[in-house]
Scaffold this motif. Structure first.
Motif, PDB file in Angstrom:
ATOM      1  N   ALA A 173     -12.850  -0.243 -13.133  1.00 58.21           N
ATOM      2  CA  ALA A 173     -14.370   0.087 -13.490  1.00 58.21           C
ATOM      3  C   ALA A 173     -14.371   1.594 -13.513  1.00 58.21           C
ATOM      4  N   VAL A 174     -13.901   2.182 -12.432  1.00 63.41           N
ATOM      5  CA  VAL A 174     -14.292   3.632 -12.220  1.00 63.41           C
ATOM      6  C   VAL A 174     -13.014   4.603 -12.116  1.00 63.41           C
ATOM      7  N   GLU A 175     -12.916   5.773 -12.144  1.00 65.56           N
ATOM      8  CA  GLU A 175     -11.936   6.611 -12.118  1.00 65.56           C
ATOM      9  C   GLU A 175     -11.052   6.522 -10.915  1.00 65.56           C
ATOM     10  N   ALA A 176     -11.816   6.394  -9.678  1.00 65.62           N
ATOM     11  CA  ALA A 176     -11.058   6.267  -8.428  1.00 65.62           C
ATOM     12  C   ALA A 176     -10.159   5.161  -8.324  1.00 65.62           C
ATOM     13  N   GLU A 177     -10.711   4.015  -9.165  1.00 66.03           N
ATOM     14  CA  GLU A 177      -9.553   2.892  -9.069  1.00 66.03           C
ATOM     15  C   GLU A 177      -8.623   3.229  -9.976  1.00 66.03           C
ATOM     16  N   ALA A 178      -8.736   3.840 -11.051  1.00 68.65           N
ATOM     17  CA  ALA A 178      -7.529   4.097 -12.075  1.00 68.65           C
ATOM     18  C   ALA A 178      -6.981   4.848 -11.381  1.00 68.65           C
ATOM     19  N   ALA A 179      -7.390   5.880 -10.521  1.00 69.27           N
ATOM     20  CA  ALA A 179      -6.252   7.006  -9.939  1.00 69.27           C
ATOM     21  C   ALA A 179      -5.405   6.136  -8.899  1.00 69.27           C
ATOM     22  N   ALA A 180      -5.936   5.162  -8.082  1.00 73.11           N
ATOM     23  CA  ALA A 180      -5.069   4.458  -7.349  1.00 73.11           C
ATOM     24  C   ALA A 180      -4.060   3.545  -8.345  1.00 73.11           C
ATOM     25  N   VAL A 181      -4.421   3.090  -9.082  1.00 77.55           N
ATOM     26  CA  VAL A 181      -3.513   2.207 -10.117  1.00 77.55           C
ATOM     27  C   VAL A 181      -2.512   2.792 -10.479  1.00 77.55           C
ATOM     28  N   ARG A 182      -2.959   4.421 -11.107  1.00 78.04           N
ATOM     29  CA  ARG A 182      -1.838   5.112 -11.586  1.00 78.04           C
ATOM     30  C   ARG A 182      -0.775   5.277 -10.628  1.00 78.04           C
ATOM     31  N   VAL A 238      -3.442   2.917 -18.296  1.00 72.12           N
ATOM     32  CA  VAL A 238      -4.645   2.536 -17.403  1.00 72.12           C
ATOM     33  C   VAL A 238      -5.800   3.279 -17.762  1.00 72.12           C
ATOM     34  N   ALA A 239      -6.878   2.285 -17.772  1.00 71.01           N
ATOM     35  CA  ALA A 239      -8.138   3.005 -18.122  1.00 71.01           C
ATOM     36  C   ALA A 239      -9.358   2.785 -17.684  1.00 71.01           C
ATOM     37  N   PRO A 240     -10.224   3.470 -16.958  1.00 70.19           N
ATOM     38  CA  PRO A 240     -11.639   3.067 -16.443  1.00 70.19           C
ATOM     39  C   PRO A 240     -12.473   2.498 -17.749  1.00 70.19           C
ATOM     40  N   PHE A 243      -8.320   1.400  -1.566  1.00 70.24           N
ATOM     41  CA  PHE A 243      -7.388   2.084  -2.534  1.00 70.24           C
ATOM     42  C   PHE A 243      -5.934   2.027  -2.239  1.00 70.24           C
ATOM     43  N   SER A 244      -5.417   2.346  -0.857  1.00 70.42           N
ATOM     44  CA  SER A 244      -4.251   2.458  -0.658  1.00 70.42           C
ATOM     45  C   SER A 244      -3.453   1.016  -0.774  1.00 70.42           C
ATOM     46  N   ALA A 245      -4.143  -0.058  -0.646  1.00 70.44           N
ATOM     47  CA  ALA A 245      -3.546  -1.319  -0.678  1.00 70.44           C
ATOM     48  C   ALA A 245      -3.461  -1.719  -2.333  1.00 70.44           C
ATOM     49  N   LEU A 246      -4.538  -1.021  -2.983  1.00 73.31           N
ATOM     50  CA  LEU A 246      -4.650  -1.070  -4.417  1.00 73.31           C
ATOM     51  C   LEU A 246      -3.188  -0.656  -5.112  1.00 73.31           C
ATOM     52  N   THR A 247      -2.775   0.592  -4.511  1.00 72.40           N
ATOM     53  CA  THR A 247      -1.781   1.383  -5.178  1.00 72.40           C
ATOM     54  C   THR A 247      -0.427   0.660  -4.712  1.00 72.40           C
ATOM     55  N   GLU A 248      -0.356  -0.016  -3.540  1.00 74.71           N
ATOM     56  CA  GLU A 248       0.635  -0.455  -3.205  1.00 74.71           C
ATOM     57  C   GLU A 248       0.953  -1.970  -4.120  1.00 74.71           C
ATOM     58  N   ALA A 249      -0.062  -2.553  -4.261  1.00 81.28           N
ATOM     59  CA  ALA A 249      -0.392  -3.936  -4.982  1.00 81.28           C
ATOM     60  C   ALA A 249       0.425  -3.592  -6.335  1.00 81.28           C
ATOM     61  N   VAL A 250      -0.179  -2.799  -7.076  1.00 81.31           N
ATOM     62  CA  VAL A 250       0.305  -2.402  -8.479  1.00 81.31           C
ATOM     63  C   VAL A 250       1.688  -1.996  -8.558  1.00 81.31           C
ATOM     64  N   ALA A 251       2.154  -1.261  -7.366  1.00 79.64           N
ATOM     65  CA  ALA A 251       3.467  -0.816  -7.358  1.00 79.64           C
ATOM     66  C   ALA A 251       4.421  -2.167  -7.371  1.00 79.64           C
ATOM     67  N   ALA A 252       4.249  -2.911  -6.354  1.00 77.18           N
ATOM     68  CA  ALA A 252       4.666  -4.318  -6.257  1.00 77.18           C
ATOM     69  C   ALA A 252       4.895  -5.017  -7.636  1.00 77.18           C
ATOM     70  N   ALA A 253       3.627  -5.023  -8.264  1.00 75.86           N
ATOM     71  CA  ALA A 253       3.464  -5.879  -9.464  1.00 75.86           C
ATOM     72  C   ALA A 253       4.071  -5.304 -10.463  1.00 75.86           C
TER      73      ALA A 253
END
Length: 213
Positions: free
Chosen positions: A6-15, A30-32, A201-211
């Motif tokens: 949805a927003v850039e903060a989430e996109a940054a965590a995903v990146r 990755v795109a908001p 956000f930290s959990a999102l980064t970890e989840a995307v890294a694992a995925a």
């Protein structure tokens, strides 16, 4: 793969997660795309169309971000995977209660995650909670609404604002879809003090890294 937030903060965590995974950055975009189901659907559809027109169509679409978790089903900091994405407020009010658009005969408010993509994500994230993720245009802010949603959707583990829109765009483009969220707050009375955004956000980064790994 296309990962939309949805927003850039989430996109940054995903990146950050994509980078940590070690995959080539060109393989994941990755795109908001905006807040809410309409913005999410329009933004995702545009990205899918541009990629197809350029001769480089995406092989999958992932809706990712933070979400509210239903108490007793998904605690703050948890990762959830959507078995189904449900537009929980798409329908009509009636004397006997809410009627989803399915019962009105105007389509469906429920879309299944792609089985193969879901299997891959579940294997990469064995601790993730699998269940339905609700999409709402209005975030729940009272105990009464939370109770109604939990009763109406016994398999729901979280709510967010974009998944169904992204799923609709992916379905129309014939691209596999899945939704992944990390929990930032319990669903219920609106209490900003109870939100744990850094943890989510930290959990999102970890989840995307694992995925992606």
């Amino acid at each position: 793969m296309l990962i939309v937030t949805a927003v850039e903060a989430e996109a940054a965590a995903v990146r950050a997660g994509v980078q940590a995974s070690g995959v080539h950055p060109d393989t994941v975009v990755v795109a908001p795309v905006g807040v809410g189901p309409a913005a999410a659907a329009a933004g995702t559809a545009r990205l899918l169309t541009l990629a197809e027109a350029a001769g480089t169509p995406y092989r999958a679409v992932l809706s990712a971000g933070i979400a509210g978790g239903f108490p007793g089903r998904a605690v703050v900091g948890a990762t959830v995977l959507g078995a189904r994405t449900i537009a929980a407020d798409l329908g009509a009010e009636a004397p006997d209660g809410f009627l989803p658009v399915d019962q009105l005969g105007f389509g469906s408010n429920l879309l299944e995650a792609d089985p193969a993509l879901r299997k891959t994500l579940t294997a990469a994230l064995p601790a993730a909670i699998v269940g339905d993720i609700l999409t709402l245009a209005t975030v729940t802010g009272t105990a009464q609404t939370a109770d109604i949603l939990q009763t109406r959707h016994p398999r729901a583990v979280a709510e967010a604002m974009e998944g169904y829109g992204v799923a609709c765009a992916a379905q129309l483009a014939g691209v596999p879809f899945a939704e992944i969220r990390t929990i930032s707050n319990p669903i219920g009375p609106r209490d900003r003090a109870a939100w744990r955004l850094p943890e989510a956000f930290s959990a999102l980064t970890e989840a995307v890294a694992a995925a992606c790994g």
